[in-house]
Write an enzyme that holds these catalytic residues in place. Structure first.
Site, PDB file in Angstrom:
ATOM      1  N   SER A 251      38.241  48.311  36.382  1.00  0.00           N
ATOM      2  CA  SER A 251      38.219  46.855  36.454  1.00  0.00           C
ATOM      3  C   SER A 251      37.180  46.236  35.530  1.00  0.00           C
ATOM      4  O   SER A 251      37.420  45.175  34.950  1.00  0.00           O
ATOM      5  CB  SER A 251      37.957  46.403  37.902  1.00  0.00           C
TER       6      SER A 251
ATOM      7  N   HIS B 162      32.442  43.541  37.590  1.00  0.00           N
ATOM      8  CA  HIS B 162      33.395  42.556  37.059  1.00  0.00           C
ATOM      9  C   HIS B 162      32.689  41.521  36.198  1.00  0.00           C
ATOM     10  O   HIS B 162      33.135  41.191  35.094  1.00  0.00           O
ATOM     11  CB  HIS B 162      34.120  41.852  38.205  1.00  0.00           C
TER      12      HIS B 162
END
Length: 373
Positions: A267, A325
């Site tokens: 991610s 992230h």
């Protein structure tokens, strides 16, 4: 291109949280969250005999596989803040060195690709001529695969190798005898003894099939845009560096907050890809995968993602690794705005050195020339 998957589906890095209670084993795969408090030592009074069952003597980390006995997870060590931050010096040096090597290798790769382009052209002409002379086979599987491969864009062909690597690592998670190695090298944890290599290897690691499928779908969706912007060589350097940089950002935030725990997933690197595309093309229209009638600009999508991950980091939300992230997104924005000019545009000295080494190779001739611009 799907944006909802980017926020709600694909932007997930699993954390493997395993707890034992009595003789029952509970497995929970979550986003980089698990922080376990150290078990308090029980002191027995003199003359009093206490019977301690197996559930109290076993470490809190149990089995990673649903069936069968797997190696126990390496127990986390409680460090003081000063010592913990000191342990991050080595990962920081690894991050800087790996990023530099990634872009240096990409520059040389591009040089070699440009140099062999003429020879490849003549090889393709000869292959086409031989193909016309050779009788065609009906239902040839190899021919069908070649046609499918040639129908893909350059970006899709570039990320196909990344997707294959993630699939292989996912299968390795299902092998009980590999559990100890998978936990040690394919999950990143600032409290682990192994800090550097997991920063890269965990980027290709997914324990949940849905987690892997969602991440790879988003990567596939944005592959054509990002590779057309950067080229395959520069894209690979950015993607590999993004995985390490986002993990380093997660290390720092976890150490500062004290919420230590293992992490895995692509991610962070995919957030870099998404942020780079949205920064370069802020007016591009994106839509939610399951609600295609709702469209919004890429710039607004990026702002929403950054705000959500910042809030999750500040408020201590533990289901997602918001630090990874956010680190990946910030790196993607920085690279498009400043990094491309600072790093990629200054690769000519390295390419010239490589060109001189190639031209002054075994034959020892030639004064050399300038490399590809």
């Amino acid at each position: 291109m799907s944006w909802r998957g980017c926020i709600l589906r694909w932007a997930r890095n699993d954390v493997i949280c395993i707890a034992t209670r009595g003789n029952r084993i509970t497995l929970n795969t979550q986003q980089r969250c698990g922080f376990k408090k150290a078990v308090k030592e029980t002191k027995t009074k003199k003359g009093v005999i206490e019977e301690v069952g197996p559930s109290h003597t076993q470490p809190s980390e149990g089995l990673i596989h649903k069936r069968g006995a797997s190696p126990p997870v390496e127990p986390s060590v409680a460090y003081t803040h000063s010592r913990s931050f000191g342990r991050l010096v080595k990962p920081l040096v690894f991050t800087i060195g790996f990023t530099g090597c990634s872009f240096g290798t990409a520059a040389i790769w591009q040089y070699e690709s440009l140099k062999s382009r003429v020879q490849s052209y003549f090889d393709e002409v000869r292959a086409d001529w031989l193909e016309k002379l050779r009788p065609q086979k009906q239902g040839d599987l190899r021919e069908w695969i070649n046609q499918w491969w040639n129908s893909l864009s350059e970006g899709q062909r570039t990320v196909a190798g990344i997707i294959a690597a993630n699939a292989v690592v996912f299968c390795c998670w299902r092998v009980p005898s590999l559990q100890r190695s998978m936990i040690k090298y394919f999950t990143s944890n600032p409290a682990s003894k192994t800090l550097c290599f997991p920063m890269l290897l965990s980027t290709f690691s997914h324990y949940s099939f849905f987690h892997m499928a969602a991440n790879m779908y988003v990567l596939w969706s944005f592959s054509s845009s990002i590779v057309s912007m950067l080229g395959r060589e520069q894209f690979m350097a950015v993607y590999m560096s993004a995985g390490v940089i986002s993990t380093m950002f997660s290390y720092v935030c976890k150490t500062a907050s004290g919420r230590l725990g293992p992490s895995l997933g692509a991610s962070g690197a995919i957030m870099t890809v998404l942020a780079a595309v949205c920064t370069k093309m802020p007016e591009a229209k994106l839509a939610i995968i399951f609600l295609p009638m709702y469209a919004f600009s890429a710039g607004n999508a990026l702002k929403a993602i950054v705000v959500m991950d910042t809030a999750g980091l500040v408020l201590g939300w533990r289901y997602f690794d918001h630090a990874a992230h956010l680190g990946g997104a910030l790196f993607g924005v920085w690279y498009i705005m400043y990094g491309h000019e600072l790093i990629w545009k200054n690769r000519e000295p390295l390419v010239k050195v490589w060109h001189d080494l190639r031209t002054k190779g075994p034959r020892g001739g030639g004064n050399g020339g300038s490399g590809p611009q």
